[in-house]
Design an enzyme around this catalytic site. Structure first.
Site, mmCIF file in Angstrom:
data_model
loop_
_atom_site.group_PDB
_atom_site.id
_atom_site.type_symbol
_atom_site.label_atom_id
_atom_site.label_comp_id
_atom_site.label_asym_id
_atom_site.label_seq_id
_atom_site.Cartn_x
_atom_site.Cartn_y
_atom_site.Cartn_z
ATOM 1 C CE LYS A 181 -2.447 3.309 2.545
ATOM 2 N NZ LYS A 181 -1.775 4.301 1.721
ATOM 3 C CD GLU A 213 12.708 4.873 8.359
ATOM 4 O OE1 GLU A 213 12.754 5.822 9.194
ATOM 5 O OE2 GLU A 213 12.515 5.041 7.156
ATOM 6 C CB CYS A 237 12.818 9.741 8.168
ATOM 7 S SG CYS A 237 13.753 8.538 7.207
ATOM 8 C CD GLU A 263 10.225 13.339 11.541
ATOM 9 O OE1 GLU A 263 11.151 12.842 10.879
ATOM 10 O OE2 GLU A 263 9.222 12.687 11.902
#
Length: 471
Positions: free
Chosen positions: A169, A244, A278, A376
């Site tokens: 997906k 992750e 990331c 973040e």
């Protein structure tokens, strides 16, 4: 390419939903394509196809699986122009960066998995037992929008090579690159059901994958908040999970370092891909008495990061990926201003009239308790922090819930010593290059498990010990 179909059981097929999701070009806000809004029935069909294909694929010799993947890579490489154009349009990545990092680097990654496969320790003889590494089973891969091809390669290629079957997906925001990869798998002649593609909204497809009894593992990349939700749901049916997740990565400059090299590496990391990485080095940690020197250097280098139309080869920074991301990044810039950080460059952009552009922004006088230093942002926003001692520098680097990536610049012995003190899955020393054969993943809230290298391949296996007295 017909983006209005799913790929299930070796064939392009319409979604059971009959509904579609528009794909927007963030550079001009044009909706230029659409993909199926898949539903639970589509996931069920894909999971059943993958489960049916699993026994034969797991029993296929590794050498044959490698040959299939080599064929896939040949077709994959032929698609470079289409893939580059696709990623420029769906993500807004500048064309030069899209070609080099989003496309060609994925060929390197794919080849690295093929090269490593033959040496995998899939059978290990112990004094009184033999340990076999078996495929986990059907792997559900849920991937993010910021690297629409790279994050798929990191999951799908190793999972299939070690004998699993896959239901993929991709992100609903950048799903198109996955179609070209799917076509490469199809042309390579993989058996029906080994690879399946279901597009749709994460809230529906992701949940259906987590709940489905025939899916044995979920491999997810995305934010920590989303990852926790996926993990909880997947664990309700005792699925294996690999996560992750987010990062707030430090770049520590020690006395005696190549300041220009360090600054350039940091700016590349946080500004290329519009900060939507990331592993972006979003906290620059510098000696307090060299703060002004580093600030002048940052301002000197900043004009190199040209912002504009991503189809222009001279442009280095395109738009952020969506209106939602634009609003999120703007809210963090405002928080930084409200918290008292000083703007060295950039700031709040004007409301988007044609494209979601955020200009590279640098905050100084940042302390590690500020929101902009802890959360973040996922945009082109850099925080500069200062330290008095190397011990304090390491403390600042570790003072974060994350531990995905880091960099240390300085005399090698000191840099290595500082790097070993940082709780992070990856640490770059000076200008050390990325090694695709090394494991990639994070400590703390940055995830569970590893991608890349042998560790990333063994992530998709389960050990089975046969106690046979060493015979």
């Amino acid at each position: 390419m017909n983006f209005k179909m799913l790929y299930i059981d070796g064939a392009w097929t319409p979604s059971a939903s009959g509904a579609y999701i528009d794909v927007e070009n963030p550079a001009n806000q044009e909706r230029f394509a659409c993909v199926p809004a898949g539903n639970d029935a589509d996931v069920d069909k894909a999971a059943k196809a993958a489960a049916a294909a699993l026994p034969a694929w797991a029993a296929t010799p590794l050498s044959e699986r490698m040959e299939y993947m080599k064929k896939m890579l040949t077709y994959f490489k032929e698609m470079e122009p289409q893939l580059t154009d696709c990623i420029v349009k769906e993500l807004g990545a500048p064309v030069s960066f899209a070609a080099a990092s989003h496309v060609r680097y994925q060929y390197v990654r794919t080849q690295s998995y093929i090269d490593l496969a033959a040496g995998l320790p899939l059978v290990e003889t112990l004094p009184q037992s033999t340990v076999y590494r078996e495929p986990v089973g059907v792997v559900g891969c849920i991937t993010p929008w910021n690297y629409p091809l790279g994050q798929i390669i990191q999951k799908v290629v190793p999972a299939i090579l070690v004998g699993n079957t896959v239901v993929l997906k991709p992100s609903q925001h950048t799903p198109l690159a996955a179609y070209y990869l799917t076509e490469a798998f199809h042309k390579a002649g993989f058996p029906k059901g080994v690879f399946n593609l279901v597009t749709g909204r994460g809230s529906q497809i992701g949940n259906a994958m987590c709940d489905h009894p025939l899916i044995d593992m979920i491999s997810f990349t995305g934010s920590t908040e989303a990852g926790v939700g996926v993990a909880r749901r997947a664990l309700a049916t005792m699925k294996r999970i690999s996560m992750e997740l987010g990062g707030k990565s430090p770049c520590v400059i020690l006395k005696g370092a190549d300041y220009e090299g360090a600054a350039r590496m940091c700016l590349d990391s946080i500004f290329l891909n519009s900060g939507q990485t990331c592993t972006a080095l979003s906290r620059l940690v510098v000696p307090k008495d060299d703060k002004e020197t580093v600030e002048r250097l940052l301002l000197q280098l900043l004009p190199e990061y040209v912002v504009g139309d991503p189809t222009d080869p001279a442009v280095k920074v395109g738009p952020v990926a969506s209106e939602h991301q634009f609003q999120t990044v703007c809210s963090y810039i405002q928080k930084g201003i409200d918290e008292g950080a000083a703007l060295l460059a950039g700031g709040l952009p004007p409301a988007p009239e044609k494209g979601y552009y955020v200009y590279p922004t640098i905050f100084t006088d940042v302390t590690n308790d500020m929101i902009i230093a802890r959360e973040e942002i996922f945009g082109p926003v850099l925080c500069v922090l200062t330290y008095d001692t190397e011990e304090e520098a390491a403390t600042i680097a570790n003072d974060t819930p994350y531990g995905l990536n880091a960099a240390v610049w300085g005399p090698k012995e000191q840099a290595v010593a500082t790097a070993r003190r940082i709780r992070s899955g990856n640490v770059y020393i000076n200008d050390g290059p990325r090694d695709v054969t090394a494991p990639f993943g994070g400590f703390k809230h940055s995830g569970i498990g590893r991608e890349g290298g042998m560790d990333g391949m063994l992530e998709f296996t389960e050990p089975q010990a046969l106690f046979d007295c060493g015979l």
